[in-house]
Structure formats: structure tokens, C-alpha cells
Scaffold this active site. Structure first.
Site, PDB file in Angstrom:
ATOM      1  N   PRO A 193       6.539 -18.787   5.244  1.00 10.00           N
ATOM      2  CA  PRO A 193       6.583 -17.926   6.234  1.00 10.00           C
ATOM      3  C   PRO A 193       8.102 -17.468   6.868  1.00 10.00           C
ATOM      4  O   PRO A 193       8.756 -18.250   7.098  1.00 10.00           O
ATOM      5  CB  PRO A 193       5.751 -18.473   7.401  1.00 10.00           C
ATOM      6  N   CYS A 194       7.916 -16.246   6.364  1.00  9.80           N
ATOM      7  CA  CYS A 194       9.281 -15.630   7.161  1.00  9.80           C
ATOM      8  C   CYS A 194       9.339 -15.337   8.760  1.00  9.80           C
ATOM      9  O   CYS A 194      10.269 -14.824   9.236  1.00  9.80           O
ATOM     10  CB  CYS A 194       9.555 -14.240   6.304  1.00  9.80           C
ATOM     11  N   THR A 195       8.201 -15.264   9.304  1.00  6.87           N
ATOM     12  CA  THR A 195       7.971 -14.845  10.742  1.00  6.87           C
ATOM     13  C   THR A 195       9.128 -15.329  11.731  1.00  6.87           C
ATOM     14  O   THR A 195       9.860 -14.527  12.660  1.00  6.87           O
ATOM     15  CB  THR A 195       6.670 -15.299  11.151  1.00  6.87           C
TER      16      THR A 195
END
EC number: 2.1.1.37
Length: 387
Positions: free
Chosen positions: A87-89
Site C-alpha cells: 500500500p502507498c497510503t
């Protein structure tokens, strides 16, 4: 480095895809001749799309759930490549920038823990990480350096490069890739600025990191048009009603309104994408000036969804982008979309990796690396890497 079997039934390199989403990495890897045999994702809606497209075929395992619950013993007996689009969040410039300690991007450690548990002899010879380009600058570059150190600790030398989907499809979507190799190839003599621009060179100058720069061909030049060719033809009911369209036009800045009027005066129809943003506390729409889509995002709110603007011949029509258009812009135009909720499809594609980007990277880097076809390091170079 483990050799890839040449038996006819097992001649293809095998891969596991962590954070698999809807399987676009699998599509790209398989186009390049890599067999994806194991996949994992935590999102039920994405699992539904994945299995809806690929089915539950023999020779493949989909493991749903948290990567933190996956053990090294769960991996296939032979694994040549492990791919992780974690995930890049917490790494995105649009997020909170909590980095690898953030609740979502910290799942990177769950992935590397699986590699650690596999043990030195069973660990795949190649790993690939994919994330937003903000990964390179998160916490002043320390998050990327930390990830590389972790790979180093597992025996991998790391290469870092960037590719924009715009080189393959009419969508601006730059992404960062880290390729780890137990048996790294030789360095290219001069850094390829298209793949490794100046802002991405810091890891290679850090003497505490084990890195390499594989010599690769130049990627295709960025596209300057093509969106109009991918627009889905929808009926009149698919476009916004007059009141909503007028509200869209009224929200435009003077510069944006002038741009729209010039396009409206043209004698042929053209298409543009638009994002809704907040400027000085007010929602406003911004239209791209070119025949290219902005970066597709997860559809968790109106501000993350793109609208399609049809303009010309004295008229303007506006609507939301369709799931088929998302699929086409991700290089997966034949993806199974039957019986899907619109937001489910937009979320799945907006959170995925562009298929031809994966295919290019696999064809020119991952497969040659696995097959030993890239130029290898000399003995002195290996001594430096292995420290």
C-alpha cells in the site's frame, strides 16, 4: 542463484504476487512468460474481481487475508520471483507521509518477514517492489533506504528505477520499482536518466547500501495523445443532466473556462479528463489540457474520480469515467467486468499496476535476470556488493 528448471512442464519462471489486488501484475508477468502460482490480498472486493477474471485454476493458490498472517511455509516449493505492490497510503504525496511506520505501508514488513521465514535456501532469487514515486522522498529518502537495507539483510542487492504508464497508455501514472537480486547483474556504465533520473540516484551513492544498476533498453517515449481513442461510447442517459453540467462549467477558473471555450469552438469532438479539487475552500473542476488521462485513483470519494468531458461542435457533455475506460487506461481492456459494482471496479483498477508497465519490466529485466541473460558482475564487483 537458483536456476530455472528447463523441464517442459516447469520451464517458466514462477512468481508470487503479494498485495495482488485485482491481478493486473499477474497479467503483465504472464505476458512476459512468468507463471504466477500464488497470490494474496486482504480486500474481499478485489478478491472477487480477481477470481471473477482468472477463476480458481489448477496450479494457482489465492490466499486471502492479512499478509502478516502469511508464513514462509505457505509459499510454493519453488519460487523464482516475489512481487509486492504494498500500500502507498503512507508514502504518497497526497497522504499523511507516515512512511513505512504507517498502518498500511508498514505491511511491507509482513512481506519481508515471509521471505525471512522461507530461509536462505528457499528464498526467491529475485524480488520486485512497486509503489508511488513519493516512496523515494518519504522521510527525506530514509524510507526507501530502510527498505533497501531490509532487502540487503535478506541477501539482495537492490536496483531502483521509475516508469510512467504514459509510455504505454494515455495515462499519466509514474511509479517507482525496486528490483532485488541475490545474484545482481553488472552496473550500466552511465545511469539511464529516463529510468533513473537525478532525484532517484541517492540510494546508489549511499555506501551503506548494496545496490546495482542493470543495463536496460530505453523505454518507449511518453505518449502525447490517445485518450480519445479509448473513450467508451455511451448513450445519452450516461451523461450528466444540464443542471449538473452547468454547475461543472460554472466552477471552472477563468483560465479553465477559456480552455473549454476554445475546445468547444472546434469543428470536431475531442475528449479531456477533469478532476474536482478544492481551491481556497471551494470545490472546483480542472480540465487537463491534453488528450491524456490524469492518474487513476481509488474511487473512495468524488474528488478522486475523474470525469470525461466531450467538447466540440459548439457543445459540451460531462460524465464520470466508466469501468471499461479505467480498464483500457490500465492496459487491461479485456478484463472481466460483468456483474461488478461501478465503484468496486473503479477502486480495483485505481489501486492497481498498469499491465504493459509490468510486462515491459518483466520482459527486459526480470526474465533475463532470472535466466542469467543479463551481464553479470566481475569478481571484484561482487566482493564490493557482498561486503
Amino acid at each position: 542463484m537458483k536456476s530455472v528448471p528447463t523441464d517442459p512442464d516447469t520451464s517458466k519462471p514462477t512468481a508470487a504476487e503479494f498485495f495482488a489486488g485485482i491481478g493486473l501484475v499477474r497479467l503483465g508477468l504472464e505476458q512476459a512468460g512468468i507463471s504466477v502460482v500464488w497470490s494474496n490480498d486482504i480486500e474481499p472486493a478485489k478478491e472477487e474481481m480477481y477470481l471473477g477474471h482468472f477463476g480458481k485454476g489448477e496450479g494457482h493458490v489465492f490466499r486471502p487475508g492479512d499478509v502478516g498472517e502469511v508464513k514462509g511455509s505457505d509459499m510454493p516449493p519453488r519460487l523464482d520471483l516475489a512481487w509486492a505492490s504494498f500500500p502507498c497510503t503512507d508514502l504518497s504525496l497526497a497522504g499523511w507521509r507516515r512512511g513505512l511506520s504507517g498502518s498500511e505501508s508498514s505491511t511491507f514488513w509482513g512481506f519481508t518477514n515471509v521471505l525471512r521465514e522461507m530461509g536462505k535456501d528457499a528464498r526467491p532469487p529475485v524480488v520486485a517492489l512497486e509503489n508511488v514515486v513519493g516512496f523515494a522522498t518519504s522521510h527525506g529518502g530514509e524510507d526507501l533506504a530502510t527498505a533497501i537495507r531490509e532487502l540487503n539483510d535478506l541477501g539482495y542487492s537492490a536496483d531502483v528505477l521509475t516508469l510512467d504508464a504514459r509510455r504505454f497508455v494515455p495515462q499519466s501514472r509514474p511509479r517507482l520499482f525496486v528490483v532485488g537480486a541475490l545474484n545482481p547483474p553488472a552496473d550500466e556504465p552511465v545511469p539511464n536518466s529516463e529510468l533513473r533520473p537525478d532525484w532517484l540516484l541517492a540510494p546508489f551513492g549511499d555506501p551503506s547500501l548494496k545496490t546495482h544498476r542493470a543495463k536496460l533498453p530505453a523505454p518507449p517515449p511518453p505518449l502525447t495523445s490517445g485518450l480519445s481513442d479509448l473513450v467508451e461510447q455511451v448513450g445519452p442517459d450516461g451523461w450528466w443532466e444540464d443542471k449538473r453540467r452547468e454547475a461543472f462549467i460554472a466552477s471552472l477558473s477563468p483560465m479553465q473556462a477559456e480552455r473549454l471555450e476554445k475546445l468547444k469552438a472546434q469543428k470536431s469532438l475531442t475528449y479531456r479528463t477533469a478532476y474536482r479539487r478544492t481551491r481556497k475552500g471551494k470545490p472546483t473542476w480542472e480540465i487537463r489540457p491534453d488528450d491524456i488521462s490524469g492518474c487513476l485513483r481509488t474511487a473512495r470519494g468524488g474528488s478522486s474520480k475523474q470525469a470525461v468531458v466531450e467538447v466540440g461542435e459548439g457543445a459540451v457533455r460531462v460524465r464520470w469515467m466508466t469501468p471499461l475506460e479505467y480498464a483500457r487506461l490500465m492496459g487491461a481492456g479485456d478484463y472481466t467486468l460483468n456483474n461488478l459494482r461501478s465503484n468496486q471496479a473503479l477502486f480495483g483498477f485505481g489501486d492497481a499496476v498498469c499491465v504493459p508497465v509490468v510486462s515491459w519490466l518483466a520482459e527486459h529485466y526480470l526474465v533475463p535476470l532470472l535466466l542469467g541473460k543479463l551481464q553479470t558482475r566481475t569478481a571484484p564487483e561482487l566482493a564490493v556488493v557482498n561486503g
